[in-house]
Design an enzyme around this catalytic site. Structure first.
Site, PDB file in Angstrom:
ATOM      1  N   LYS A   1     -34.178 -64.905 -65.227  1.00  0.00           N
ATOM      2  CA  LYS A   1     -33.589 -64.800 -66.562  1.00  0.00           C
ATOM      3  C   LYS A   1     -33.028 -66.143 -67.007  1.00  0.00           C
ATOM      4  CE  LYS A   1     -31.975 -62.983 -70.375  1.00  0.00           C
ATOM      5  NZ  LYS A   1     -31.089 -61.824 -70.460  1.00  0.00           N
TER       6      LYS A   1
ATOM      7  N   LYS B   1     -22.713 -67.702 -73.019  1.00  0.00           N
ATOM      8  CA  LYS B   1     -22.396 -67.117 -71.712  1.00  0.00           C
ATOM      9  C   LYS B   1     -23.550 -67.315 -70.756  1.00  0.00           C
ATOM     10  CE  LYS B   1     -23.200 -62.988 -70.532  1.00  0.00           C
ATOM     11  NZ  LYS B   1     -24.139 -62.196 -69.704  1.00  0.00           N
TER      12      LYS B   1
ATOM     13  N   THR C   1     -26.959 -59.541 -67.560  1.00  0.00           N
ATOM     14  CA  THR C   1     -27.282 -60.941 -67.297  1.00  0.00           C
ATOM     15  C   THR C   1     -26.044 -61.551 -66.645  1.00  0.00           C
ATOM     16  OG1 THR C   1     -28.852 -61.127 -69.115  1.00  0.00           O
ATOM     17  CG2 THR C   1     -27.877 -63.172 -68.309  1.00  0.00           C
TER      18      THR C   1
END
Length: 302
Positions: free
Chosen positions: A187, A255, A112
């Site tokens: 995502k 994050k 990611t």
């Protein structure tokens, strides 16, 4: 005890593949590739993890000292590391995967990361006769172990069609969503949706507890109606019990939300709830919950 759970694999021709990064996600994903009959060489920054993986899934000699060595001769190279900088470290440079990959091979990245780094690596791959697919996943550690991840992809359609049957070894859904970067952007959409949902579920449970309700019974009831969600089904009862060691860590979510908020600054999207929840997760970190799963948002309300 195996790090993956048994499943049935589709019959696909065996491919020579490499897997870079054997963390809680990458290790099981690579394991499913091996169990599906593919020839897997692995690399991990900590060699002991690669050695342990080989002991469980592979033959001696099937781990490499550098990403370049792991990628040599592979038809497909998979990566799953921590962030943009980690990704550049395993892909670029004299010891990176691109330096060892043969012409026409494909690197599929499950990190990611930012849409910018996906586009950067796609351009770098194309300049050397390679292909790059950004392919972040959803489903968490359990999804990786069960071979039931959702994979969101960006890149060239022909390259995607080539690698999809191999990704099916660890996924229940693999979808091409657009050009390079589209997987990472999808995502981000996923994480925005989850952040708001978990906060809403936290508030609902905390409200019900303050009202003196049997919240496990309440969730059973409302879980049969419009309020139902994966988070309610899988995390509601553990949130009530104050148990937060079941899934995706708060540090990782922050994050990811940082990537989301950076992208929103660029494209002008307004994300007031997401920005607020990101700060709520910062509170959880301050309370010592850096490695608790994302459902730990509820501790702020107790």
């Amino acid at each position: 005890m195996s790090s993956i759970n048994p499943r049935t694999y589709e019959s696909t021709p065996s491919q020579t593949v490499a897997f870079l990064g054997l963390g809680v996600m990458g290790g099981p994903m690579a394991g499913h590739l091996a169990k599906a009959g593919h020839k897997v060489t692995v690399y991990n920054r900590t060699p002991a993890k690669a050695e342990a993986w080989v002991a469980e899934f592979g033959a001696p000699g099937r781990h490499a000292a550098t990403p370049r060595e792991a990628a040599a001769g592979a038809d497909i190279v998979f990566s799953c590391v921590g962030n943009d900088d980690d990704l550049r470290a395993v892909v670029l440079g004299p010891n990176g995967a691109f330096a060892g990959m043969k012409k026409g091979s494909v690197l599929v990245d499950h990190t990611t990361a930012s849409a910018d780094v996906a586009r950067e690596l796609s351009n770098a791959a194309a300049s050397t006769g390679l292909q790059f697919i950004d392919a972040p996943v959803s489903g968490g550690q359990a999804g990786a172990q069960n071979g039931a991840l959702t994979v969101m992809c960006g890149g060239d359609k022909a390259s995607f069609e080539r690698v999809k049957p191999v990704m099916d070894a660890f996924a229940r859904a693999v979808t091409l969503l657009g050009a390079s970067g589209a997987g990472q952007l999808a995502k981000m959409v996923n994480q925005i949706a989850i952040a708001g949902l978990v906060q809403g579920l936290s508030e609902a449970i905390a409200f019900g507890q303050r009202a003196g309700l049997d919240m496990k019974l309440v969730l059973e009831v409302i879980g049969k109606g419009a309020a139902q969600s994966w988070q309610m089904d899988n995390r509601g009862k553990t949130m009530i019990d104050g148990k937060f060691d079941y899934g995706f860590a708060v540090d990782w979510m922050r994050k990811d939300l940082g990537l989301v908020l950076d992208e929103a600054k660029r494209n002008g999207a307004r994300l007031p709830v997401t920005a607020l929840v990101d700060q709520f997760y910062a509170d959880v970190q301050q309370a010592g919950g850096r490695r608790w799963d994302t459902s730990s948002l509820i501790i702020r309300l107790k």
